[in-house]
Design an enzyme around this catalytic site. Structure first.
Site, short mmCIF file in Angstrom:
data_model
loop_
_atom_site.label_atom_id
_atom_site.label_comp_id
_atom_site.label_asym_id
_atom_site.label_seq_id
_atom_site.Cartn_x
_atom_site.Cartn_y
_atom_site.Cartn_z
N ASP A 82 50.41 22.29 58.48
CA ASP A 82 49.43 21.47 59.18
C ASP A 82 49.75 20.03 58.86
O ASP A 82 50.24 19.73 57.77
CB ASP A 82 47.99 21.76 58.72
CG ASP A 82 47.69 21.07 57.40
OD1 ASP A 82 48.17 21.53 56.36
OD2 ASP A 82 47.01 20.02 57.40
N CYS A 92 54.50 15.04 80.30
CA CYS A 92 55.90 14.75 80.63
C CYS A 92 56.25 15.17 82.06
O CYS A 92 57.08 14.55 82.72
CB CYS A 92 56.84 15.41 79.64
SG CYS A 92 56.79 14.62 78.02
ZN LIG Z 1 55.81 16.21 76.65
#
Ligand SMILES: [Zn+2]
Length: 347
Positions: free
Chosen positions: A239, A282
């Site tokens: 983590d 993206c």
């Molecule tokens: Zn990405």
């Protein structure tokens, strides 16, 4: 495991985490105990219901936050006394109470209360502190056995290996905790300022002792480089706030290195943040647009960068698992290290 300290992974919604195939997130016992408080979480029917998360939850014990955030009043055999960093009110955590809190939360993975010594700390203190942590671990295990789960699902309890940077104390810690037969084991007290090669050595000698059939979890680590080195040394779980915190500071991890989305070079770059990434951010937006959002102080900038970094980290871990299974981990690791050596985040 993305970190959701306050019951929320900062700047990303649960449904987006699920879309990136995040299956477990972290909550923090110290923060959730102080606010909203265990009573409200119990009334809600546990932490999963309170925060509307259907995946798994790991809650850390709060030990680290007591030592790093609060105004520490004293450590005794019984437990630790501290003043809240929010309002100065006085509180006590004992190994037993911390198990009770996590029963109330219904954490899928509960962590024992431990003392995380600072770095550097002398060998005598590290040994004394570790002995206390082991005695607390035994009491935690007893409390787990004495108490019932409050909700339908099973709860696992992990022990935490300490010992600072002293091999003999780390080994002693790993051996004593292994004998207590926890469901899994965390390696704590690292990435607190010690050199990376020292951290890797401590990981290596710890994982050599811990039982191979149970998960090993390196707490609070780290960069993609740190994670790959630890995976090679036998660690299974991680983590870290790095992907989410860096994202909010416009620093993203990509297949082309570490980029700073505020940099002028991205102003007219109409390619995705990471051409190799399949996350929504993206697929849908350009570097030029994300840079514009950061420059304009738009909240969406934090959201898109966070979504991407989470996706990058989870993809990295998935690829690591695949490389291990196909026996190609060393070569795969070298190729990834090559791509992440590029760092323009400080430019
Ligand atoms: Zn990405």
């Amino acid at each position: 495991m993305p970190v959701g300290t306050q019951g929320s992974v900062k700047a990303i919604e649960h449904r987006e985490l699920l879309a990136e195939d995040a299956r477990i997130i972290l909550g923090n016992t110290y923060h959730l105990y102080l606010r909203p408080g265990t009573e409200i979480i119990q009334k809600a029917g546990g932490l999963h219901r309170f925060i509307g998360w259907n995946g798994h939850l790991l809650t850390d014990s709060g030990g680290y936050q007591v030592f790093s955030l609060s105004d520490l009043r004293g450590i005794s055999e019984e437990g630790v006394q501290f003043r809240s960093h929010l309002d100065g009110s006085l509180h006590q955590f004992t190994p037993e109470r911390v198990i009770d809190f996590q029963r109330t939360y219904g954490s899928d993975i509960m962590m024992v209360l431990d003392e995380c010594p600072p770095y550097p700390c002398d060998e005598e203190y590290a040994a004394k502190s570790n002995a206390l942590t082991v005695r607390w671990a035994r009491r935690s295990k007893e409390q787990e056995a004495k108490t019932e789960r409050l909700y339908e699902h099973e709860q696992a309890l992990f022990g935490i290996v300490q010992g600072s940077v002293y091999p003999a104390i780390r080994e002693e810690s790993a051996r004593m905790l292994s004998a207590l037969e926890f469901a899994g084991y965390a390696i704590g007290g690292l990435s607190v300022g010690e050199p990376a090669d020292l951290m890797y050595r401590m990981i290596e000698l710890t994982t050599e002792i811990l039982p191979t059939e149970k998960p090993r979890y390196l707490m609070g680590v780290g960069t993609p480089e740190n994670i790959l080195e630890a995976v090679e040394r036998g660690v299974d779980m991680f983590d870290c706030v790095l992907p989410t915190r860096n994202a909010r500071n416009a620093v993203i991890f990509t297949s082309q290195g570490r980029l700073n989305m505020r940099n002028a070079k991205h102003a007219t770059d109409f390619s995705p943040m990471d051409p190799a990434c399949h996350c929504y951010a993206c697929r849908s937006f350009t570097r030029a647009y994300v840079r514009h959002l950061f420059k304009a102080g738009e909240i969406l900038a934090l959201q898109l960068a966070t979504m991407h970094n989470i996706s990058y980290y989870l993809t990295l871990m998935r690829s690591a698992r695949e490389a291990i299974l196909s026996g190609t981990f060393p070569a795969w690791k070298q190729s990834v290290l090559g791509t992440i050596a590029v760092d323009e985040s400080a430019e």
